[in-house]
Design an enzyme around this catalytic site. Structure first.
Site, PDB file in Angstrom:
ATOM      1  N   THR A 136       6.139  16.076  11.684  1.00  0.00           N
ATOM      2  CA  THR A 136       7.091  15.123  12.050  1.00  0.00           C
ATOM      3  C   THR A 136       6.934  13.746  11.146  1.00  0.00           C
ATOM      4  O   THR A 136       5.777  13.254  11.205  1.00  0.00           O
ATOM      5  CB  THR A 136       7.522  14.693  13.449  1.00  0.00           C
ATOM      6  OG1 THR A 136       6.358  14.523  14.118  1.00  0.00           O
ATOM      7  CG2 THR A 136       8.140  15.959  14.119  1.00  0.00           C
TER       8      THR A 136
ATOM      9  N   ASP B 158       3.987  -4.401 -14.689  1.00  0.00           N
ATOM     10  CA  ASP B 158       3.275  -3.167 -14.398  1.00  0.00           C
ATOM     11  C   ASP B 158       2.576  -2.539 -15.399  1.00  0.00           C
ATOM     12  O   ASP B 158       2.644  -2.984 -16.761  1.00  0.00           O
ATOM     13  CB  ASP B 158       4.728  -2.032 -14.514  1.00  0.00           C
ATOM     14  CG  ASP B 158       4.195  -0.743 -13.677  1.00  0.00           C
ATOM     15  OD1 ASP B 158       4.771  -0.818 -12.316  1.00  0.00           O
ATOM     16  OD2 ASP B 158       3.519   0.062 -13.899  1.00  0.00           O
TER      17      ASP B 158
ATOM     18  N   SER C 100       0.830   0.333   4.398  1.00  0.00           N
ATOM     19  CA  SER C 100       1.667   1.515   4.410  1.00  0.00           C
ATOM     20  C   SER C 100       1.254   2.149   5.883  1.00  0.00           C
ATOM     21  O   SER C 100       0.140   1.505   6.482  1.00  0.00           O
ATOM     22  CB  SER C 100       0.752   2.551   3.466  1.00  0.00           C
ATOM     23  OG  SER C 100       0.832   3.730   3.833  1.00  0.00           O
ATOM     24  N   ALA C 101       2.277   2.869   6.342  1.00  0.00           N
ATOM     25  CA  ALA C 101       1.797   3.455   7.718  1.00  0.00           C
ATOM     26  C   ALA C 101       0.554   4.411   7.514  1.00  0.00           C
ATOM     27  O   ALA C 101       0.167   4.678   8.739  1.00  0.00           O
ATOM     28  CB  ALA C 101       3.000   4.213   8.033  1.00  0.00           C
ATOM     29  N   CYS C 102       0.073   4.625   6.553  1.00  0.00           N
ATOM     30  CA  CYS C 102      -1.173   5.301   6.452  1.00  0.00           C
ATOM     31  C   CYS C 102      -2.665   4.625   6.864  1.00  0.00           C
ATOM     32  O   CYS C 102      -3.591   5.082   6.881  1.00  0.00           O
ATOM     33  CB  CYS C 102      -1.657   5.556   4.896  1.00  0.00           C
ATOM     34  SG  CYS C 102      -0.547   7.037   4.315  1.00  0.00           S
TER      35      CYS C 102
ATOM     36  N   GLU D 167       5.224  12.679  -5.946  1.00  0.00           N
ATOM     37  CA  GLU D 167       6.497  12.823  -5.176  1.00  0.00           C
ATOM     38  C   GLU D 167       6.191  12.795  -3.685  1.00  0.00           C
ATOM     39  O   GLU D 167       5.322  13.572  -3.311  1.00  0.00           O
ATOM     40  CB  GLU D 167       7.427  13.781  -5.677  1.00  0.00           C
ATOM     41  CG  GLU D 167       7.310  14.969  -5.411  1.00  0.00           C
ATOM     42  CD  GLU D 167       6.272  15.875  -6.524  1.00  0.00           C
ATOM     43  OE1 GLU D 167       6.341  17.041  -6.415  1.00  0.00           O
ATOM     44  OE2 GLU D 167       5.720  15.029  -7.214  1.00  0.00           O
ATOM     45  N   LYS D 168       7.035  12.032  -3.086  1.00  0.00           N
ATOM     46  CA  LYS D 168       7.049  12.297  -1.593  1.00  0.00           C
ATOM     47  C   LYS D 168       7.949  13.450  -0.880  1.00  0.00           C
ATOM     48  O   LYS D 168       8.751  13.843  -1.724  1.00  0.00           O
ATOM     49  CB  LYS D 168       7.217  10.828  -0.737  1.00  0.00           C
ATOM     50  CG  LYS D 168       6.127   9.973  -1.086  1.00  0.00           C
ATOM     51  CD  LYS D 168       6.127   8.683  -0.560  1.00  0.00           C
ATOM     52  CE  LYS D 168       4.905   7.697  -0.856  1.00  0.00           C
ATOM     53  NZ  LYS D 168       5.081   6.655   0.305  1.00  0.00           N
TER      54      LYS D 168
ATOM     55  N   TYR E 285      -6.700   6.116   0.642  1.00  0.00           N
ATOM     56  CA  TYR E 285      -5.516   5.327   0.537  1.00  0.00           C
ATOM     57  C   TYR E 285      -5.342   4.387   1.527  1.00  0.00           C
ATOM     58  O   TYR E 285      -4.949   3.230   1.610  1.00  0.00           O
ATOM     59  CB  TYR E 285      -4.262   6.308   0.232  1.00  0.00           C
ATOM     60  CG  TYR E 285      -2.909   5.575   0.406  1.00  0.00           C
ATOM     61  CD1 TYR E 285      -2.603   4.683  -0.869  1.00  0.00           C
ATOM     62  CD2 TYR E 285      -1.875   5.649   1.136  1.00  0.00           C
ATOM     63  CE1 TYR E 285      -1.146   3.981  -1.023  1.00  0.00           C
ATOM     64  CE2 TYR E 285      -0.778   4.984   0.961  1.00  0.00           C
ATOM     65  CZ  TYR E 285      -0.668   4.313  -0.075  1.00  0.00           C
ATOM     66  OH  TYR E 285       0.532   3.481  -0.265  1.00  0.00           O
TER      67      TYR E 285
END
Length: 336
Positions: free
Chosen positions: A220, A33, A117-119, A190-191, A148
């Site tokens: 949602t 990292d 990612s779902a993005c 944070e999410k 992103y």
């Protein structure tokens, strides 16, 4: 060639993945990292822990020496508040995946995992709170989250073409809103689940029973607990599936419902205010798990209620302990 390398091991998902691989035993795990080790969310003495900037190609070559499997979870990212205001930083993560792919191919890595990612999904398919669950094919025609999402989609394509052109084995997971203990819950990255848990705990510890919600609370999402994420990641990595797969829960909730669940765990009811100017992202997003069930015979199993209870308990202990160190007096009956 018996080494597994986890890139981004100091982060939330990476730390849990390292822990799971070490529990399995039978192989060496190298954890890499960019952050100093004392800033990692989880550190394990059994792993070969290294600090390296993986946007640099030479650093990637060094990090992957002797590697058999590589998991790339390294990226500069965060929740909606971060990615909507740091698009260039998010895009620069393309250097990490590019240089890791090149180094992995050069060094004969057997298999390479990329955390997408779902993005990546097209924005015009996410305009309603009653969103249709997103199938893998819904990433095209492309119109992903600016910054992103574009980086993730481009890196997916690069991974695909390394497979098609060079015969290099890659696996791609599209994560949907992962949450759980040992992750970021303040500071802007944070999410939603972590942010809501933190706000509810702050209200409980302070006695000020109020909460600010970004947007109108009716947007949602689905949220996947970290244990399911790690399990799905390992199953995909060991499979023969070469196309991207959704790794996400299909349990759709509004943000207001998310708040209500956390209130129930905390045992209190808060006065809600709504910040309509705050970052909100798409109106609705959910995971269609048809393909992952077909390919892997699996989908996430941990309910949002159970996962949030574990997350809240960990975060409460963290925040209460910090308050005690700082000499703050906790209200009577402030426990979980």
């Amino acid at each position: 060639m018996n080494e597994i390398v986890v890139c981004g091991a100091g982060g939330f998902i990476g730390g849990h993945l390292v822990a799971d691989l070490l529990r399995e035993g039978g192989t060496r795990v190298r954890a890499v990292d960019v952050k100093p080790i004392d800033e990692w969310f989880q550190v394990f003495g059994e792993a070969d822990n290294q600090v390296a900037d993986l946007s640099d190609r030479d650093a990637c070559r060094e990090a992957l020496k002797g590697a058999r499997y590589v998991f790339n979870l390294a990226a500069d990212m965060g929740g909606m508040g971060f990615i909507e205001t740091n698009k260039a930083l998010c895009m620069l993560s393309v250097l990490i995946n590019t240089h890791l792919l090149l180094a992995a191919r050069e060094q004969g890595v057997e298999r390479y995992f990329f955390a997408s990612s779902a993005c990546v999904y097209a924005a015009d398919k996410q305009t309603s709170t009653a969103v249709q669950p997103l199938k893998e094919a819904d990433a095209y025609p492309a119109m992903p989250e600016d910054g992103y999402g574009w980086e993730k989609l481009f890196s997916e394509r690069m991974s695909r073409h390394f497979t098609e052109d060079f015969g290099f084995a890659t696996r791609v997971a599209r994560y949907h809103n992962v949450y759980g203990p040992y992750g970021t819950y303040e500071g802007g990255r944070e999410k939603a689940p972590a942010a809501i848990c933190r706000k509810v705990i702050e209200a409980k510890l302070s006695g000020h029973h109020e909460i600010e919600i970004w947007g109108d609370g009716e947007q949602t999402r689905s949220f996947m607990f970290i244990d399911d994420c790690v399990h799905g990641t390992n199953m995909l990595m060991r499979s023969d599936v070469t196309e991207p797969l959704n790794i996400g829960s299909s349990q759709l909730v509004t943000i207001n419902e998310l708040v209500s669940i956390v209130e129930g765990i905390a045992g209190l009811k808060l006065r809600r205010s709504y910040n309509l100017d705050a970052p909100q992202g798409v109106r609705g997003r959910n995971s269609d798990n048809t393909l992952v069930k077909e390919r892997l015979g699996w989908e996430p199993e941990i309910t949002l209620e159970d996962g949030l209870e574990k997350t809240y308990a960990w975060m409460y202990d963290e925040m209460a302990a910090r308050g005690a160190r700082q000499g703050q007096i906790l209200p009577s009956g402030a426990g979980v």
